[in-house]
Design a protein around this motif. Structure first.
Motif, short mmCIF file in Angstrom:
data_model
loop_
_atom_site.label_atom_id
_atom_site.label_comp_id
_atom_site.label_asym_id
_atom_site.label_seq_id
_atom_site.Cartn_x
_atom_site.Cartn_y
_atom_site.Cartn_z
N TYR A 138 0.84 -1.19 0.00
CA TYR A 138 0.00 0.00 0.00
C TYR A 138 0.87 1.24 0.00
N LYS A 139 0.31 2.32 -0.55
CA LYS A 139 1.10 3.54 -0.62
C LYS A 139 0.67 4.48 0.48
N LYS A 140 1.61 5.26 0.94
CA LYS A 140 1.29 6.28 1.92
C LYS A 140 2.09 7.54 1.61
N GLU A 141 1.58 8.65 2.07
CA GLU A 141 2.29 9.89 1.87
C GLU A 141 3.55 9.91 2.70
N GLY A 142 4.43 10.85 2.45
CA GLY A 142 5.52 11.01 3.38
C GLY A 142 6.91 11.02 2.78
N ARG A 143 7.07 10.65 1.51
CA ARG A 143 8.42 10.73 0.97
C ARG A 143 8.77 12.18 0.69
N GLU A 144 10.02 12.42 0.43
CA GLU A 144 10.52 13.78 0.26
C GLU A 144 9.72 14.56 -0.78
N ASN A 145 9.32 13.89 -1.85
CA ASN A 145 8.66 14.58 -2.95
C ASN A 145 7.15 14.66 -2.80
N TYR A 146 6.62 14.28 -1.65
CA TYR A 146 5.17 14.35 -1.47
C TYR A 146 4.77 15.79 -1.19
N ASP A 147 3.91 16.34 -2.04
CA ASP A 147 3.47 17.72 -1.90
C ASP A 147 2.01 17.76 -2.34
N GLU A 148 1.12 17.94 -1.36
CA GLU A 148 -0.32 17.88 -1.67
C GLU A 148 -0.74 18.90 -2.71
N ASP A 149 -0.20 20.13 -2.62
CA ASP A 149 -0.59 21.17 -3.59
C ASP A 149 -0.13 20.80 -4.99
N LEU A 150 1.06 20.26 -5.05
CA LEU A 150 1.62 19.90 -6.35
C LEU A 150 0.83 18.75 -7.00
N ILE A 151 0.52 17.73 -6.22
CA ILE A 151 -0.23 16.59 -6.77
C ILE A 151 -1.65 17.03 -7.15
N SER A 152 -2.27 17.86 -6.31
CA SER A 152 -3.60 18.39 -6.63
C SER A 152 -3.58 19.14 -7.96
N ALA A 153 -2.57 20.00 -8.12
CA ALA A 153 -2.49 20.80 -9.36
C ALA A 153 -2.29 19.90 -10.57
N GLU A 154 -1.46 18.88 -10.42
CA GLU A 154 -1.20 17.98 -11.55
C GLU A 154 -2.48 17.24 -11.95
N ILE A 155 -3.20 16.75 -10.94
CA ILE A 155 -4.44 16.01 -11.25
C ILE A 155 -5.50 16.94 -11.83
N GLU A 156 -5.63 18.14 -11.26
CA GLU A 156 -6.67 19.05 -11.76
C GLU A 156 -6.37 19.47 -13.20
N GLU A 157 -5.10 19.63 -13.54
CA GLU A 157 -4.77 19.94 -14.94
C GLU A 157 -5.23 18.82 -15.86
N LEU A 158 -5.07 17.59 -15.42
CA LEU A 158 -5.53 16.46 -16.23
C LEU A 158 -7.06 16.45 -16.33
N MET A 159 -7.75 16.77 -15.23
CA MET A 159 -9.22 16.81 -15.27
C MET A 159 -9.71 17.90 -16.23
N LYS A 160 -8.90 18.94 -16.42
CA LYS A 160 -9.29 20.04 -17.31
C LYS A 160 -8.84 19.83 -18.75
N HIS A 161 -8.02 18.80 -18.97
CA HIS A 161 -7.48 18.53 -20.30
C HIS A 161 -8.58 18.06 -21.25
N ASN A 162 -8.57 18.60 -22.43
CA ASN A 162 -9.53 18.13 -23.43
C ASN A 162 -8.80 17.71 -24.69
N PRO A 163 -9.16 16.58 -25.26
CA PRO A 163 -8.59 16.22 -26.55
C PRO A 163 -8.95 17.29 -27.60
N GLU A 164 -8.17 17.36 -28.64
CA GLU A 164 -8.42 18.33 -29.69
C GLU A 164 -9.85 18.19 -30.20
N GLY A 165 -10.51 19.32 -30.38
CA GLY A 165 -11.87 19.29 -30.92
C GLY A 165 -12.94 19.21 -29.85
N VAL A 166 -12.52 19.01 -28.58
CA VAL A 166 -13.48 18.96 -27.48
C VAL A 166 -13.41 20.27 -26.72
N GLN A 167 -14.56 20.80 -26.32
CA GLN A 167 -14.58 22.07 -25.58
C GLN A 167 -13.96 21.93 -24.21
#
Ligand SMILES: [Ca+2]
Length: 360
Positions: A331-360
Motif C-alpha cells: 500500500y502507498k502512503k504519503e511522506g516521501r521527500e517529494n510528497y506535496d499535496e498542492d503539487l499533486i492536486s495541481a497535476e491532477i486538476e490539470e488532467l481533469m481540465k485537459h480536453n482532446p483536440e476538438g473537445v470544448q
C-alpha cells in the motif's frame, strides 16, 4: 486571498513543469493498459477519475481497454457512455455490474440526460455485464500486460475471479487474471492509521460489498497477481475541482461537479484520481514514483468481529495488514521527500481540465 492566489500560480507552474516531465516519460515508455472499474454514482471523484484517465490516454500515457460500473445505479452506465462520448472515445467497451446496490447519485441521471451518448442504451439493462466485457478484453491482451484499477466496491473484481470459461477464453476467471493482469491498483483499504483503532481500519470500497472483498483479497482463490492499495486517507487531502470553473459551462466534468455541489464547486477529495494517477504515472519508474512511500509486502487482512465505539459500531468491514516477505500486497502512503499535496492536486486538476483536440 493574496496568499491563495500566489499558491495557485506556483501550483500551476509546478503542474506545467510536471506535465513537461510527463510528456518526456510518455515518449520513453509504453502506455499503461488500463481496465477501470468505477462506482460512478455516489461520489463525484469517479467522474473526475474517468476524465483524468481519458486525458492520460490522449497524452499517450494510458491505453483504456474497458470501463465497468461496479454498482447498480440505473443511470451510471449511461453516464459513463456520455463521458466517454464527450471525450471522443465512444468505442471504449463499457459494462456494468448486474448485482449489488443502488445508493443514488447527485449527477449520473442529469449527465446521461443532458449530454449526447453513443451506445444506444435506453437503460442500464441494455449495458452488458462488466464481467463479460472484462473477460473478452482480457482474452485479447498480451500476457501479463494489463493494469486493473478499481475505484469502487470489489463486486466486479470478485465476479471476474469467479467467472467460468466462456466463448472468449477457455480459462476460468482466476486463471485468466493470472495470465493477463500484471497488477491490480485498488483505491481502498485502511491500514492502521485511525485513532483508537490500533492496526485496523474501515474504508468504504473494501467494506461496501464485504463478501466480494473477502473473496477477492483474502480467500483461497484470491487475486493471483500483485495488488497495490491506495488508501482513502491519501486522496483525502489531495483536493481538486474548483479549477473546472475555468472551463466552458457545458464541459461534462465541470457539470458533474456542479451537480454534486448544487453551487460553487468546493475543493473535493481526490481519492479515485489519486489511485489512478499513481497507477499510470507512478509505476515502472514514472514521474510520480517518488510522491509516495510504498509499504509492504504483505497481505490485506480482515476482521470478522465487529468493532467501534458506543456511538458508532460496525459489525463488519474492518481490515488490517500483515507484513510478509512473500506477500503480494502493498500500500502507498504519503511522506516521501517529494510528497506535496498542492503539487499533486495541481497535476491532477490539470488532467481533469485537459480536453482532446476538438473537445470544448
Ligand atoms: Ca469511487
Amino acid at each position: 486571498m493574496m496568499i491563495q492566489h500566489k499558491n495557485s500560480i506556483s501550483a500551476m507552474l509546478l503542474a506545467a513543469l510536471l506535465l513537461g516531465a510527463s510528456a518526456v516519460h510518455a515518449q520513453t515508455t509504453e502506455p499503461v493498459n488500463v481496465i477501470l472499474d468505477t462506482d460512478l454514482a455516489s461520489d463525484v471523484d469517479d467522474a473526475g477519475a474517468l476524465a483524468t484517465l481519458l486525458a492520460l490516454e490522449d497524452l499517450g500515457e494510458a491505453n483504456v481497454l474497458a470501463v465497468g460500473v461496479s454498482v447498480l445505479n440505473e443511470w451510471s452506465p449511461l453516464c459513463a457512455d456520455a463521458i466517454t462520448t464527450f471525450y471522443g472515445r465512444p468505442d471504449i467497451p463499457l459494462g456494468t455490474a448486474k448485482s449489488g446496490r443502488d445508493d443514488g447519485s447527485a449527477y449520473a441521471q442529469q449527465i446521461a440526460e443532458e449530454f449526447p451518448r453513443s451506445r444506444g442504451w435506453e437503460s442500464a439493462d441494455d449495458a452488458p455485464d462488466a464481467i463479460d466485457v472484462y473477460r473478452e478484453v482480457l482474452s485479447q491482451q498480451p500476457d501479463n500486460s494489463v493494469t486493473f484499477i478499481t475505484i469502487g466496491p470489489l463486486t466486479n473484481a470478485a465476479g471476474l475471479l469467479q467467472s467460468d470459461p466462456c466463448e472468449h477464453s477457455d480459462l476460468d476467471g482466476r486463471d485468466l487474471v493470472e495470465q493477463k493482469v500484471e497488477r491490480w491498483v485498488c483505491m481502498g483499504g485502511s491500514f492502521g492509521f485511525e485513532r483508537d483503532c490500533g492496526r485496523r481500519g474501515r474504508e468504504h470500497n473494501t467494506s461496501y460489498d464485504y463478501e466480494a472483498t473477502k473473496y477477492a483479497l483474502t480467500g483461497s482463490n484470491k487475486w493471483p497477481t500483485p495488488v497495490l492499495f491506495s488508501p482513502f486517507y491519501v486522496g483525502r487531502w489531495i483536493k481538486t475541482g474548483p479549477g473546472l470553473e475555468d472551463l466552458p459551462e457545458d464541459n461534462i466534468t465541470r457539470r458533474a461537479y456542479e451537480l454534486y455541489y448544487s453551487d460553487d464547486i468546493q475543493p473535493h477529495p481526490s481519492y479515485d484520481q489519486c489511485a489512478l494517477h499513481y497507477a499510470v504515472r507512478g509505476l515502472d519508474g514514472g514521474p510520480a514514483e517518488d510522491y509516495y512511500e510504498i509499504k509492504g509486502p504483505g497481505w490485506f487482512t480482515i476482521f470478522d468481529e465487529g468493532y467501534g465505539h458506543e456511538d458508532e459500531w460496525f459489525e463488519e468491514g474492518w481490515n488490517g495488514f500483515e507484513y510478509d516477505p512473500d506477500g503480494l500486497h502493498t500500500y502507498k502512503k504519503e511522506g516521501r521527500e517529494n510528497y506535496d499535496e498542492d503539487l499533486i492536486s495541481a497535476e491532477i486538476e490539470e488532467l481533469m481540465k485537459h480536453n482532446p483536440e476538438g473537445v470544448q
